[in-house]
Design a protein around this motif. Structure first.
Motif, short mmCIF file in Angstrom:
data_model
loop_
_atom_site.label_atom_id
_atom_site.label_comp_id
_atom_site.label_asym_id
_atom_site.label_seq_id
_atom_site.Cartn_x
_atom_site.Cartn_y
_atom_site.Cartn_z
N SER A 52 0.82 -1.21 0.00
CA SER A 52 0.00 0.00 0.00
C SER A 52 0.86 1.26 0.00
O SER A 52 0.49 2.27 -0.61
CB SER A 52 -0.93 0.00 1.22
N ASP A 73 -10.05 0.43 -4.32
CA ASP A 73 -8.93 -0.07 -3.52
C ASP A 73 -9.42 -1.38 -2.89
O ASP A 73 -10.21 -1.38 -1.95
CB ASP A 73 -8.55 0.94 -2.45
N PHE A 74 -8.95 -2.50 -3.43
CA PHE A 74 -9.41 -3.82 -2.99
C PHE A 74 -8.53 -4.32 -1.84
O PHE A 74 -7.32 -4.21 -1.90
CB PHE A 74 -9.36 -4.81 -4.16
N ALA A 75 -9.18 -4.88 -0.79
CA ALA A 75 -8.47 -5.29 0.42
C ALA A 75 -7.69 -4.09 0.95
O ALA A 75 -6.47 -4.12 1.10
CB ALA A 75 -7.56 -6.48 0.16
N ALA A 136 -4.66 -3.22 -5.87
CA ALA A 136 -4.59 -4.40 -5.01
C ALA A 136 -3.17 -4.47 -4.44
O ALA A 136 -2.24 -4.85 -5.14
CB ALA A 136 -4.94 -5.67 -5.77
N VAL A 139 -1.62 -8.62 -1.78
CA VAL A 139 -2.74 -9.56 -1.62
C VAL A 139 -2.35 -11.01 -1.91
O VAL A 139 -3.19 -11.90 -1.79
CB VAL A 139 -3.93 -9.16 -2.52
N THR A 146 -4.93 -15.83 -2.86
CA THR A 146 -4.51 -15.59 -4.24
C THR A 146 -5.41 -16.33 -5.22
O THR A 146 -5.85 -15.75 -6.24
CB THR A 146 -3.05 -16.03 -4.42
N ILE A 149 -8.90 -14.52 -5.50
CA ILE A 149 -9.06 -13.19 -6.10
C ILE A 149 -8.46 -13.03 -7.48
O ILE A 149 -8.96 -12.22 -8.28
CB ILE A 149 -8.49 -12.09 -5.17
N LEU A 153 -9.69 -10.62 -10.60
CA LEU A 153 -8.93 -9.44 -11.01
C LEU A 153 -8.57 -9.49 -12.49
O LEU A 153 -8.60 -8.47 -13.19
CB LEU A 153 -7.66 -9.31 -10.16
N VAL A 163 -5.70 -2.85 -13.70
CA VAL A 163 -5.54 -3.49 -12.40
C VAL A 163 -4.08 -3.40 -12.00
O VAL A 163 -3.20 -3.97 -12.66
CB VAL A 163 -6.01 -4.96 -12.42
N LEU A 165 -1.28 -4.25 -9.25
CA LEU A 165 -1.00 -5.21 -8.19
C LEU A 165 0.37 -4.86 -7.60
O LEU A 165 1.38 -4.87 -8.30
CB LEU A 165 -1.00 -6.62 -8.76
#
Length: 207
Positions: A52, A73-75, A136, A139, A146, A149, A153, A163, A165
């Motif tokens: 993040s 913003d996923f998770a 993401a 994650v 994994t 998701i 994704l 997307v 990551l």
């Protein structure tokens, strides 16, 4: 939440103030009783994880990536990347989490920073694409997570979303279908990691 955290900034992101854990053991002990009784997740929301941090730094340095766009913003954890997206001028920012305490933390942190962030509580996996950009961060730390998701994704990427990551070298990162975008060495604490820094790579996930 407030009793076990304090206002602080994440490494490399001084622009954003968050409620973060000051000591790990007390907050883990404070939630331990809830884990069995209420199904509360460990307090991952109380820390700014390296994925993040790198994601936030990229968006603040290159706001054009999300300016005027619909962002998920996923998770989201503590909401750091979501807040950075809002600060970068995204038209809509949504932060998704399965943990109600993470939702509360994201709301608190967004309000502290004057960022417009909507929160989505629950498992969003399988939802149709309605975003331009999906973030993401960190994650791929467990195989079940994994495997749950990543197919979704990739479907979002196939539907036209960008997307992104962010991965700090976790074991279950897929080995293909990734285009590197950005790399950053992020300071971390040995209370959470086994080293002093983590090299984080941000990838664009290919459909």
């Amino acid at each position: 939440m407030l009793a076990h955290t304090a206002p602080a900034t994440a490494p490399l992101v001084p622009e954003i103030t968050l409620q973060l854990a000051t000591e790990i053991t007390p907050i883990w002990q404070a939630t331990e009783a809830w884990l069995a009784q209420e199904g509360i997740e460990p307090p991952f929301w109380a820390f700014a994880w390296p994925g993040s941090v790198a994601m936030a730094r990229l968006l603040l340095d290159e706001p054009g990536r999300v300016r005027g766009k619909r962002v998920l913003d996923f998770a989201a954890g503590c909401g750091l990347a979501a807040i950075a997206a809002a600060r970068a001028g995204a038209a809509l920012v949504e932060a998704a989490e399965i943990d109600p305490l993470a939702i509360a933390a994201t709301r608190l942190n967004a309000a502290r920073n004057g960022a417009a962030v909507a929160t989505l509580e629950g498992d969003l996996v399988g939802a149709p694409c309605r975003w331009d950009t999906v973030l993401a961060g960190d994650v791929c730390y467990e195989a079940p997570m994994t495997n749950h998701i990543l197919p979704w994704l990739r479907r979002l990427a196939a539907a036209g979303a960008e997307v992104l990551l962010a991965d700090p070298g976790r074991a279950y990162l897929p080995r293909e279908g990734l285009a590197p975008v950005f790399r950053l060495e992020v300071p971390v604490t040995r209370e959470l990691e086994d080293r002093d820094t983590r090299p984080v790579t941000l990838y664009r996930l290919l459909p």
